[in-house]
Each structure stands twice: as structure tokens, then as C-alpha cells.
Enzyme design. Structure first.
Site, PDB file in Angstrom:
ATOM      1  N   GLU A  10       0.833  -1.188   0.000  1.00 21.79           N
ATOM      2  CA  GLU A  10       0.000   0.000   0.000  1.00 21.79           C
ATOM      3  C   GLU A  10       0.867   1.236   0.000  1.00 21.79           C
ATOM      4  OE1 GLU A  10      -3.439  -1.688   3.025  1.00 21.79           O
ATOM      5  OE2 GLU A  10      -2.938   0.411   2.983  1.00 21.79           O
TER       6      GLU A  10
ATOM      7  N   CYS B 290       3.793   8.185   1.618  1.00 19.28           N
ATOM      8  CA  CYS B 290       4.403   7.159   2.463  1.00 19.28           C
ATOM      9  C   CYS B 290       4.631   5.918   1.597  1.00 19.28           C
ATOM     10  CB  CYS B 290       3.446   6.865   3.608  1.00 19.28           C
ATOM     11  SG  CYS B 290       4.123   5.756   4.806  1.00 19.28           S
TER      12      CYS B 290
ATOM     13  N   CYS C 137       7.711  -7.668   6.458  1.00 15.83           N
ATOM     14  CA  CYS C 137       8.964  -7.275   7.107  1.00 15.83           C
ATOM     15  C   CYS C 137       9.402  -8.407   8.023  1.00 15.83           C
ATOM     16  CB  CYS C 137       8.781  -5.992   7.909  1.00 15.83           C
ATOM     17  SG  CYS C 137      10.310  -5.427   8.694  1.00 15.83           S
TER      18      CYS C 137
ATOM     19  N   CYS D 292       8.614  -6.239  14.862  1.00 17.79           N
ATOM     20  CA  CYS D 292       8.399  -5.365  16.017  1.00 17.79           C
ATOM     21  C   CYS D 292       7.016  -5.697  16.598  1.00 17.79           C
ATOM     22  CB  CYS D 292       8.477  -3.900  15.595  1.00 17.79           C
ATOM     23  SG  CYS D 292      10.096  -3.502  14.918  1.00 17.79           S
TER      24      CYS D 292
ATOM     25  N   CYS E 195       3.706  -3.759  15.455  1.00 16.05           N
ATOM     26  CA  CYS E 195       3.596  -3.408  14.030  1.00 16.05           C
ATOM     27  C   CYS E 195       2.874  -4.504  13.258  1.00 16.05           C
ATOM     28  CB  CYS E 195       4.988  -3.195  13.454  1.00 16.05           C
ATOM     29  SG  CYS E 195       4.982  -2.922  11.671  1.00 16.05           S
TER      30      CYS E 195
ATOM     31  N   GLY F 224       7.931  -2.581   5.433  1.00 10.69           N
ATOM     32  CA  GLY F 224       9.291  -3.058   5.223  1.00 10.69           C
ATOM     33  C   GLY F 224      10.361  -2.208   5.867  1.00 10.69           C
TER      34      GLY F 224
ATOM     35  N   LEU G  79      12.694   4.563  17.385  1.00  6.55           N
ATOM     36  CA  LEU G  79      13.336   4.312  18.677  1.00  6.55           C
ATOM     37  C   LEU G  79      12.383   3.543  19.608  1.00  6.55           C
ATOM     38  CD1 LEU G  79      16.055   4.993  19.903  1.00  6.55           C
ATOM     39  CD2 LEU G  79      15.046   7.090  20.816  1.00  6.55           C
ATOM     40  N   HIS G  80      11.293   4.176  19.960  1.00 13.65           N
ATOM     41  CA  HIS G  80      10.181   3.549  20.691  1.00 13.65           C
ATOM     42  C   HIS G  80      10.467   3.123  22.124  1.00 13.65           C
ATOM     43  CE1 HIS G  80       8.346   3.780  16.851  1.00 13.65           C
ATOM     44  NE2 HIS G  80       8.916   2.716  16.338  1.00 13.65           N
TER      45      HIS G  80
ATOM     46  N   CYS H 182       0.564   6.293   8.507  1.00 12.62           N
ATOM     47  CA  CYS H 182       1.814   5.670   8.088  1.00 12.62           C
ATOM     48  C   CYS H 182       2.250   4.611   9.089  1.00 12.62           C
ATOM     49  CB  CYS H 182       2.885   6.732   8.030  1.00 12.62           C
ATOM     50  SG  CYS H 182       3.403   7.067   6.395  1.00 12.62           S
TER      51      CYS H 182
END
Ligand code: SAH
Ligand code: SF4
Length: 400
Positions: free
Chosen positions: A105, A118, A125, A129, A132, A189, A244-245, A368
Site C-alpha cells: 500500500e 508514504c 517485514c 516489532c 507493528c 518493510g 526508537l520507541h 503511516c
């Protein structure tokens, strides 16, 4: 009738070279390989990327003989758009099909004069994570440079076709057009794990013969693949965003598992190398954008903000707090808005630029980083709908 001794070989069309994903050097090499002058590269790139043209016959400043040659050996081929939705707030979304069962997308989010696209770099991926939805799908395959730049090409062309951004100068020549003003590699990705395709695609984004975007307006977002970040630093200059998160290794190992391989100390060192390499005459002006998704009760406490300020004290950065975008079975909830603001204020008091990402395009799940959670469902829905209608254009009209 064929005599039984004759071997009949099926006539196989020779594969045409797809010019869509070639950067300038690759395009010049292609023209050299067919015995043409290098300046043809720029001419053809302008047609493809600035005018959205995929038919060599329409490239009127090329001699007829060259156009015929190109028709024989080359093509400009973008993946098929299987779903498209233009929402009332100006957000546009497309699903493109790169292979059977492989969809990506892209989303365009307008904000005043700015139009940010975006873009995805892989189907799925591998980095998994925990917050995600792309990671939850696993990794399918890398996109090619053509498939990456096709996303910009398709989005740009949607505006060109509406006539909004195309024009002619006094001599009747088509003028340069730029509908998309910013690109963020924040779709599906991990772009640093597909640099061989991502770099030529970003070079096309920056090329004055193509989209002519400034390096400040093309952003690569990474979860922190350190050796590849160093490679990017050495290869080309675009803006950098780091997912980072979490402000410490223990928590980041849980949220962004690649952290176990490249812990925060190494990631911050690579960010500093990027800053030093690109500062040049702009000392102090380049910053890394640190993305931080706000997960209720997980990484959003005052202690986390304090640790974050400490971690980033010698890495010139701006912090972007991202509201968590939920998806089915996600083990997280988003931090309430008032708490996000408290977290932000704590970082501002510590001297950082800290923004909260606005989530435009919510009506079509366009935020995004959250692009594909429902693609398959949505695509199936679109396909069912498509089957009921006469042609694709009807879907587009119905939804647009
Ligand atoms: N792989 C790259 C780029 C794609 S993800 C990276 O991780 O940076 C783009 C951004 O969206 C990243 O910052 C990512 O952490 C964020 N993101 C992923 N899932 C999200 C979710 N459910 N809600 C909000 N942001 C999310
Ligand atoms: Fe991959 Fe980025 Fe999602 Fe992590 S956040 S799984 S790196 S796309």
C-alpha cells in the site's frame, strides 16, 4: 502440416527492459547499450517521471526511429493498482499488486501545500516489532527499484491526470510538474534491508530530471540496522528517522527485536556518525528524527521520558511521538492524549523539539506505518466488488 522432423520452437518475446526504476547512471548505461547518446537518459526520465508518460510514442522530442527502437527493446511498467481510495480530507491511498498474493500500500497525506507520500520498500517485514502489523505478516520479498519508484510515479500521475499540476510554458513545452512534495520511506518493510533497490529509487526522487525533491524532503525511516545505516551514510544524503520507541535496551529488545543485535549504544553511535558525515557547512542544523510510538503503560511513563532525554542528550534530534495505531489482536492500547501531551512537555522542558504526529486519513486507515494490516481483507473486498462491476474504472469512480 509440419513435417515430423521439423522442430517447432515457440516464439518467445524477448524480455523488454523496464526503464521505470533506472537512476540517471543506469539510464545512461542503457542508452549506451543500444547505441544512443547519454543525453537521451535525461529526456526519457523527464517524460516518465515528470509527465507520467509510459508510452514511448508520446515522447515527441525523440526521433521516430528511436521511439520505434525503444518500443522493441524497452518498456515503462508499473505494478497494477488493485485498489484506490481518495478520501474526503484529501488523503489518497493505493494498493498495488507486485505478484500473486503480494500487495503493498501507499498513502498520500496532504497538509496545506505539502503532499507527503508514504512509500513501502518490502512486502512484509522480517523484523517483527511487537506493535507493528507489517511485522506480524512476516517477510515475503524485497521490492525492486521500479516497484518502489512506481509508488511515487502512480501517486504523482494521479494528480497529473487531473490536470492540476501540468502545464505548458510560452513555447508550448510541457512544464515541470511536482505534485508530491515529500516522500517518507515509512510504509511496509525495513528500507535498510533493501538498500540496493532503495538507493536508486531515492536517487530518482532527488534527480532534477525526475521528481527533483530536496534531500530534506525524502526521509528514510529505520528500526536501526546499524551496518546498513553506515552504508547509507556513506552512499547518499537524505533525512533520517529512527524508530526508537524505547529509551533503554531492556524495553527496546521487547518492542524492536533488532535491538538485541544492534543495541542502543551502537545505534546512537551510528546516528552520531550520520550527523557528523552530513553536517558539513550546516553544523548543528541536521537532526535525526526519533520516532516514538506511545503504548499505554509500556513506554509512556515520566521515567521513560527522563531516560529518553538522557539517551539523546548528545545526539541532535527531534522527537516525534506517534499515537499507536491499533490492529486486530494487538497486545497494546494507545496512550490517552492528555498523557501524550504530558510526555511531550517533559521532553520540551528538557530542551528537545518534540511533536505529536497528527493522524490524518484515519477514515481509510491511512496512518503511516500501519498500511497493510488489512490489505488482504481490503483487497479481497475490492476484488469481490470488482467482480460485480464492469470495469476497474467504475470502482475508482464509485470510491473517488
Ligand atoms: N521499518 C521501518 C519503516 C517502516 S515502519 C521502521 O521501522 O522505521 C514506519 C513507522 O511506523 C515506524 O516508526 C514504525 O515504528 C511505525 N509503526 C509501526 N507500527 C505502528 C503502529 N501500529 N502504530 C503506530 N506506528 C507504527
Ligand atoms: Fe518492520 Fe518497521 Fe514494522 Fe519493525 S516497525 S516490523 S522494522 S516495518
Amino acid at each position: 502440416m509440419t513435417d515430423s522432423n521439423t522442430v517447432v520452437t515457440p516464439s518467445v518475446e524477448p524480455q523488454k527492459t523496464n526503464l521505470l526504476g533506472f537512476n540517471r547512471a543506469q539510464m545512461e548505461a542503457f542508452f549506451a547499450s543500444i547505441g544512443e547518446k547519454p543525453f537521451r537518459a535525461g529526456q526519457v526520465m523527464k517524460w516518465i517521471h515528470q509527465q507520467g508518460v509510459d508510452d514511448f510514442n508520446a515522447m515527441t522530442n525523440l526521433a521516430k526511429s528511436l521511439r520505434e527502437k525503444l518500443l522493441r527493446v524497452a518498456e515503462v511498467r508499473a505494478p497494477e493498482v488493485t485498489y484506490k481510495h481518495f478520501s474526503a480530507d484529501g488523503t489518497r491511498k493505493w494498493v498495488i499488486k507486485v505478484a500473486e498474493n503480494a500487495m503493498v500500500e501507499m498513502v498520500l497525506i496532504p497538509d496545506g501545500e505539502r503532499k507527503t507520500l508514504c512509500v513501502s520498500s518490502q512486502v512484509g517485514c522480517a523484523l517483527d516489532c511487537s506493535f507493528c502489523s507489517t511485522g506480524k505478516q512476516g517477510f515475503m520479498r524485497d521490492l525492486t527499484a521500479a516497484e518502489i519508484i512506481a509508488q511515487v510515479w502512480i501517486a504523482n500521475r494521479s494528480y497529473l491526470q487531473e490536470g492540476e499540476f501540468s502545464g505548458r510554458n510560452a513555447s508550448g513545452e510541457l512544464t515541470r510538474t511536482r505534485a508530491i512534495t515529500n516522500v517518507v520511506m515509512m510504509g511496509m518493510g525495513e528500507p535498510l534491508l533493501n538498500l540496493d533497490a532503495v538507493i536508486p529509487a531515492m536517487q530518482i526522487m532527488l534527480d532534477d530530471f525526475a521528481y527533483g525533491l530536496s534531500k530534506r524532503r525524502v526521509t528514510l525511516s529505520t528500526s536501526g540496522v546499524v551496518p546498513m545505516l553506515d552504508k547509507l551514510t556513506q552512499t547518499m544524503d537524505v533525512s533520517l528517522a529512527v524508530s526508537l520507541h524505547a529509551p533503554n535496551d531492556e524495553l527496546r529488545n521487547e518492542l524492536v527485536p533488532i535491538n538485541k543485535k544492534y543495541p542502543l549504544s551502537e545505534l546512537m553511535a551510528a546516528c552520531r556518525r550520520w550527523l557528523v558525515h552530513h553536517q558539513g557547512s550546516e553544523v548543528g542544523r541536521r537532526k535525526v528524527t526519533m520516532e516514538y510510538v506511545m503504548l499505554a503503560g509500556v513506554n509512556d511513563q515520566p521515567e521513560h521520558a527522563r531516560q529518553l532525554a538522557q539517551l539523546l542528550k548528545d545526539v541532535p534530534s527531534k522527537i516525534n511521538l506517534i499515537p499507536f495505531n491499533p490492529f486486530p489482536h494487538a497486545p497494546y492500547a494507545s496512550t490517552p492524549r492528555d498523557k501524550v501531551v504530558l510526555f511531550q512537555n517533559q521532553l520540551i522542558r528538557a530542551g528537545f523539539t518534540c511533536t505529536i504526529r497528527t493522524t490524518r486519513g484515519d477514515d481509510i486507515d491511512a496512518a503511516c506505518g500501519q498500511l497493510v494490516g488489512k490489505v488482504k481483507d481490503r483487497t479481497r473486498r475490492a476484488e469481490r466488488w470488482q467482480a460485480k462491476t464492469l470495469n476497474k474504472n467504475e470502482i475508482y469512480r464509485a470510491e473517488g
